[in-house]
Motif scaffolding. Structure first.
Motif, mmCIF file in Angstrom:
data_model
loop_
_atom_site.group_PDB
_atom_site.id
_atom_site.type_symbol
_atom_site.label_atom_id
_atom_site.label_comp_id
_atom_site.label_asym_id
_atom_site.label_seq_id
_atom_site.Cartn_x
_atom_site.Cartn_y
_atom_site.Cartn_z
ATOM 1 N N ILE A 187 9.037 6.191 -34.347
ATOM 2 C CA ILE A 187 8.848 5.395 -33.132
ATOM 3 C C ILE A 187 7.839 6.067 -32.202
ATOM 4 C CG2 ILE A 187 9.999 4.460 -31.079
ATOM 5 C CD1 ILE A 187 12.528 4.165 -32.740
ATOM 6 N N GLN A 191 4.416 4.403 -30.695
ATOM 7 C CA GLN A 191 4.079 4.358 -29.268
ATOM 8 C C GLN A 191 2.702 4.971 -29.022
ATOM 9 O OE1 GLN A 191 7.592 6.415 -27.937
ATOM 10 N NE2 GLN A 191 8.730 4.539 -27.512
ATOM 11 N N GLY B 77 15.471 15.051 -27.087
ATOM 12 C CA GLY B 77 15.742 13.801 -27.791
ATOM 13 C C GLY B 77 16.429 14.013 -29.132
ATOM 14 N N SER B 115 17.595 7.738 -26.607
ATOM 15 C CA SER B 115 16.148 7.783 -26.691
ATOM 16 C C SER B 115 15.606 6.722 -27.631
ATOM 17 C CB SER B 115 15.681 9.164 -27.140
ATOM 18 O OG SER B 115 16.261 9.495 -28.379
ATOM 19 N N LEU B 116 14.368 6.349 -27.344
ATOM 20 C CA LEU B 116 13.641 5.401 -28.170
ATOM 21 C C LEU B 116 12.231 5.969 -28.294
ATOM 22 C CD1 LEU B 116 14.207 2.586 -29.466
ATOM 23 C CD2 LEU B 116 13.025 1.606 -27.521
ATOM 24 N N GLY B 117 11.970 6.641 -29.406
ATOM 25 C CA GLY B 117 10.699 7.336 -29.540
ATOM 26 C C GLY B 117 10.596 8.405 -28.472
ATOM 27 N N ALA B 118 9.508 8.360 -27.699
ATOM 28 C CA ALA B 118 9.298 9.386 -26.686
ATOM 29 C C ALA B 118 9.992 9.046 -25.366
ATOM 30 C CB ALA B 118 7.797 9.584 -26.456
ATOM 31 N N ILE B 119 10.675 7.913 -25.323
ATOM 32 C CA ILE B 119 11.389 7.534 -24.107
ATOM 33 C C ILE B 119 12.788 8.143 -24.146
ATOM 34 C CG2 ILE B 119 12.248 5.626 -22.695
ATOM 35 C CD1 ILE B 119 10.228 3.816 -24.124
ATOM 36 N N ALA B 147 22.910 4.041 -29.096
ATOM 37 C CA ALA B 147 21.834 3.055 -29.266
ATOM 38 C C ALA B 147 22.055 1.865 -28.333
ATOM 39 C CB ALA B 147 21.765 2.597 -30.717
ATOM 40 N N ASN B 174 14.154 -2.165 -32.060
ATOM 41 C CA ASN B 174 13.690 -1.220 -33.060
ATOM 42 C C ASN B 174 12.681 -1.834 -34.016
ATOM 43 O OD1 ASN B 174 13.437 1.153 -34.308
ATOM 44 N ND2 ASN B 174 15.608 1.443 -34.733
ATOM 45 N N ARG B 175 11.582 -2.301 -33.459
ATOM 46 C CA ARG B 175 10.540 -2.922 -34.250
ATOM 47 C C ARG B 175 9.235 -2.215 -33.978
ATOM 48 N NH1 ARG B 175 11.498 -6.548 -38.076
ATOM 49 N NH2 ARG B 175 13.256 -7.866 -37.609
ATOM 50 N N ALA B 176 8.455 -2.006 -35.027
ATOM 51 C CA ALA B 176 7.196 -1.279 -34.863
ATOM 52 C C ALA B 176 6.324 -1.921 -33.788
ATOM 53 C CB ALA B 176 6.455 -1.222 -36.189
ATOM 54 N N GLU B 177 6.224 -3.263 -33.808
ATOM 55 C CA GLU B 177 5.311 -3.902 -32.861
ATOM 56 C C GLU B 177 5.796 -3.759 -31.417
ATOM 57 O OE1 GLU B 177 6.875 -5.297 -35.405
ATOM 58 O OE2 GLU B 177 7.270 -7.435 -35.110
ATOM 59 N N HIS B 179 7.223 -1.041 -30.205
ATOM 60 C CA HIS B 179 6.804 0.299 -29.775
ATOM 61 C C HIS B 179 5.290 0.361 -29.555
ATOM 62 C CE1 HIS B 179 10.792 0.964 -30.988
ATOM 63 N NE2 HIS B 179 10.545 0.990 -32.278
ATOM 64 N N GLN B 180 4.546 -0.323 -30.437
ATOM 65 C CA GLN B 180 3.090 -0.353 -30.274
ATOM 66 C C GLN B 180 2.720 -1.061 -28.978
ATOM 67 O OE1 GLN B 180 2.172 -2.424 -33.876
ATOM 68 N NE2 GLN B 180 2.564 -0.647 -35.186
ATOM 69 N N GLY B 183 3.303 1.087 -25.974
ATOM 70 C CA GLY B 183 2.212 2.034 -25.770
ATOM 71 C C GLY B 183 0.996 1.363 -25.150
ATOM 72 N N LEU B 193 6.026 4.936 -20.435
ATOM 73 C CA LEU B 193 6.507 4.075 -21.515
ATOM 74 C C LEU B 193 7.757 3.293 -21.145
ATOM 75 C CD1 LEU B 193 6.072 6.386 -24.643
ATOM 76 C CD2 LEU B 193 4.742 4.349 -24.107
#
Lengths: 293, 240
Positions: A187, A191, B77, B115-119, B147, B174-177, B179-180, B183, B193
Motif C-alpha cells: 500500500i 501511495q 506501523g 494503518s493504511l500504507g503510510a497513513i 482494520a 484496500n484497493r490499489a487505485e 491508494h494511488q 497519493g 495522505l
C-alpha cells in the motif's frame, strides 16, 4: 543445460536475498520475473491473503495496471481463490474453455481480453495454512510439464518463505503480522506511485518504473524510498523520469510550469543533486548474478 | 474469518453505536483490557477509550514515557507483541519499572497499528494479566478490529470531523487505485495522505458513488478535486 544454469543462479540469488535485510515486495517481484524466465510463461504475480480472507496482488513480473487488475479481480473469484480455498495448485487451465472457466467467467473474459490463453495457480503454503497464491499466465497455448509444475510450486514456496522471513520488530515471528506487513508495504508503494504520477503528470505504471529504477540504482529498499517520497524527505526531482515520460507541464498548470517544476526545478533537469542523507543505503549485494530487467 | 462476538462488535461500529466499545471489545477478544489511542491533527497518539483501569493507566504511561510497544507500533506501523513485560528486560525498561512499581495487573501487551500504507491513525492495544501469546483466533479478530477501526477513523469519526457513521467497508479501502488516488490527491490538494483520503471518501459519499470508481476516475485523470473543500460553489468535477 542453459535452463539448469539459470535455475541455479535464480536459487542462489533468492537465497542470497533472504539472508540480507531484504525488501519483501522487491524480492517477490524479482521472484515473479524469474518465474517468467524459468517457466517460459508470459506473466507472473503473487497474491497474499488479508485478515478478511481476500487476496491482494503484492508483486508482479510486469507492473502494468492491466495485469494488476487481473490479479485484483481475483479478490473473490478465480483460480487463485480456488487454490487458496482448496490448498491445491491447479495448472494448465485453458482460459478459452467455457466449461473450465464457468465458475469465474468475469475473470476469464478479462484474462482473454489481455491476450492470455492458459493460466496456473499455485498455493503459498505454510504447514497446514495457505497464505496466498502464485499466479502464472501464458499468451500461447503452452502447458507446464510435471517437472515445470514442481518448479512452479518451489517458487511459490520461496515466496512463502520470503513473506514469513521479513525482519520486523516482532519478538514472535507471527505469520499474520508478517502477512499484514507485506500487504501494508504494498500500500505504501501504491501511495508513493500516486504522488509521483501526479508530480510527473504521468501514469501510475510509469511512476512505478521510475521509483523502482531509482531504488535499484541507489541500493535502496523500494519501501524506504516510497516512505521518503511520501513524507517529503526525498526531493522527487532527484528521481529521473523513466524514458517516455515527457517533461512537459501538466495541462492544468499555469504557464510558468513549462519551465520550472512545482518544486522550482527545471522540468527537464537530470543534473545530479546531493544524495538524500536520510535514507539508509543498503550495501551492494555481492556477486548478484545479473541486473534486473 | 472472524468470530461471531467480534462480528457483533463490528456491526455495532457500523451502526454507529460505539458506546462501551472498549468493554465489548475486551469481552469479544477474550482479553483483560483494551485501549485505543489516536493520532489527531499531527499530535502524538492520545488515549481515546479504554477498558479496565489498569489498561488505561498503562496506555497513559506508555505515551507519557514515550516508551512501550504502543508508541513503537504507532510510530512504525508494525504489529508488536510483548508476551511477558516483566521478563522482557531489553525493551522499554522505564515502562517495565513503572508497571512493577505501581503493581499494575498487566503482564502482556499486544499492539495493532491502525494503518493504511503510510497513513497511521493510531494503535489498538490489548492487555492481559497473564503472560503468553494470543491464540490465532484472537490475533485475527484483533487484526480485523484494527482494520475496521482504521476505516472508521479515516472516515473522520472520533476526530469530530464527520458525525455520520461511515459505511465504507474495510475491503473497499484496500484497493490499489484507492491508494494511488490518495497519493495523487495529496499532491493536487497539497495535504497529507490521510486528509487526501478523507476528501476522496467525502466525495464518494456526497456523490453516492463507490469509492473505487471515484479513485479510478482520479487515477485516470477524469476527475480532479478542488484544493479547498469549503468552496463548494466551485465545480468539484471537471472533465478533461
Amino acid at each position: 543445460m542453459a535452463r539448469q544454469l539459470r535455475l541455479m543462479e535464480t536459487f542462489v540469488e533468492l537465497a542470497d536475498s533472504l539472508i540480507e535485510d531484504f525488501d519483501v515486495i522487491d524480492l517477490l517481484q524479482r521472484l515473479s520475473t524469474r518465474c517468467v524466465e524459468l517457466l517460459d510463461v508470459s506473466a507472473a504475480g503473487i497474491l497474499l491473503i488479508d485478515p478478511h480472507g481476500d487476496l491482494h496482488a503484492v508483486a508482479a513480473s510486469d507492473e502494468n495496471t492491466r495485469l494488476l487488475e487481473l490479479f485484483s479481480l481475483q479478490h473473490d473469484q478465480g483460480p487463485c481463490v480456488d487454490a487458496y480455498r482448496s490448498g491445491k495448485g491447479r495448472v494448465n487451465i485453458d482460459l478459452t474453455d467455457p466449461d473450465t472457466t464457468e465458475p469465474w467467467a468475469r475473470f476469464a473474459v478479462a484474462a482473454r481480453e489481455s491476450g492470455y490463453r492458459v493460466t496456473h495457480a499455485l498455493p503459498l503454503r505454510v504447514r497446514d495454512r495457505i497464505v496466498g497464491a502464485l499466479n502464472l499466465f501464458t499468451t500461447t497455448e503452452t502447458y507446464l510439464s510435471e517437472e515445470e509444475t514442481a518448479l512452479a510450486q518451489a517458487m511459490a514456496d520461496i515466496a512463502t518463505i520470503a513473506v514469513l522471513q521479513q525482519r520486523t520488530l516482532n519478538d514472535h515471528q507471527n505469520e499474520n503480522a508478517q502477512l499484514q506487513n507485506a500487504l501494508n508495504t504494498r500500500i505504501v508503494i501504491e501511495q508513493a506511485k500516486g504522488i509521483l504520477a501526479e508530480r510527473w503528470y504521468t501514469g501510475v505504471d510509469q511512476a512505478f518504473t521510475g521509483l523502482r529504477a531509482y531504488a535499484r540504482a541507489h541500493q535502496l529498499r523500494i519501501t524506504d524510498l516510497s516512505h521518503a517520497v511520501i513524507d517529503g524527505r526525498l526531493d522527487t526531482m532527484l528521481i529521473p523520469r523513466p524514458a517516455g515520460v515527457p517533461a512537459a507541464p501538466p495541462v492544468h498548470a499555469p504557464e510558468a510550469a513549462s519551465v520550472l517544476d512545482r518544486d522550482g526545478w527545471p522540468t527537464d533537469s537530470i543534473t545530479p543533486r546531493p544524495q538524500p542523507y536520510h535514507i539508509t543505503h543498503r550495501k551492494p549485494r555481492s556477486g548478484s548474478p545479473r541486473e534486473e530487467r | 474469518m472472524i468470530t461471531d462476538p467480534l462480528a457483533a462488535v463490528l456491526t455495532r461500529l457500523h451502526l454507529g453505536q460505539p458506546q462501551d466499545l472498549a468493554a465489548v471489545c475486551a469481552q469479544a477478544l477474550g482479553v483483560d483490557g483494551v485501549a485505543l489511542s489516536l493520532t489527531v491533527a499531527g499530535r502524538g497518539p492520545e488515549a481515546v477509550w479504554s477498558f479496565s483501569q489498569a489498561s488505561a493507566v498503562v496506555e497513559d504511561l506508555q505515551f507519557t514515557l514515550g516508551q512501550g510497544p504502543g508508541p513503537d507500533s504507532a510510530r512504525t506501523g508494525a504489529m508488536l507483541t510483548a508476551g511477558d513485560l516483566l521478563a522482557d528486560t531489553e525493551r522499554w525498561p522505564d515502562l517495565r519499572a513503572a508497571i512493577a512499581e505501581m503493581k499494575l495487573p498487566v503482564r502482556a501487551l499486544y499492539c495493532f497499528p491502525l494503518s493504511l500504507g503510510a497513513i497511521n491513525v493510531g494503535v489498538l492495544t490489548l492487555a492481559r494479566t497473564r503472560p503468553g501469546a494470543l491464540l490465532p483466533w484472537q490475533f485475527s479478530d484483533a487484526q480485523a478490529l484494527a482494520a475496521a477501526l482504521t476505516a472508521w477513523y479515516l472516515g473522520g469519526n472520533g476526530a469530530g470531523l464527520r458525525p455520520e457513521p461511515d459505511s465504507t467497508p474495510p475491503l473497499e479501502l484496500n484497493r490499489a487505485e484507492v491508494h494511488q488516488a490518495t497519493g495523487m490527491l495529496s499532491v493536487q490538494l497539497g495535504v497529507p495522505l490521510d486528509q487526501a483520503l478523507l476528501r476522496l471518501r467525502a466525495h464518494a459519499y456526497a456523490h453516492t458513488r463507490p469509492l473505487r470508481d471515484v479513485a479510478a476516475d482520479i487515477v485516470g485523470r477524469r476527475l480532479r478535486l478542488s484544493p479547498d473543500p469549503d468552496t463548494q460553489s466551485a465545480p468539484d468535477h471537471r472533465e478533461e
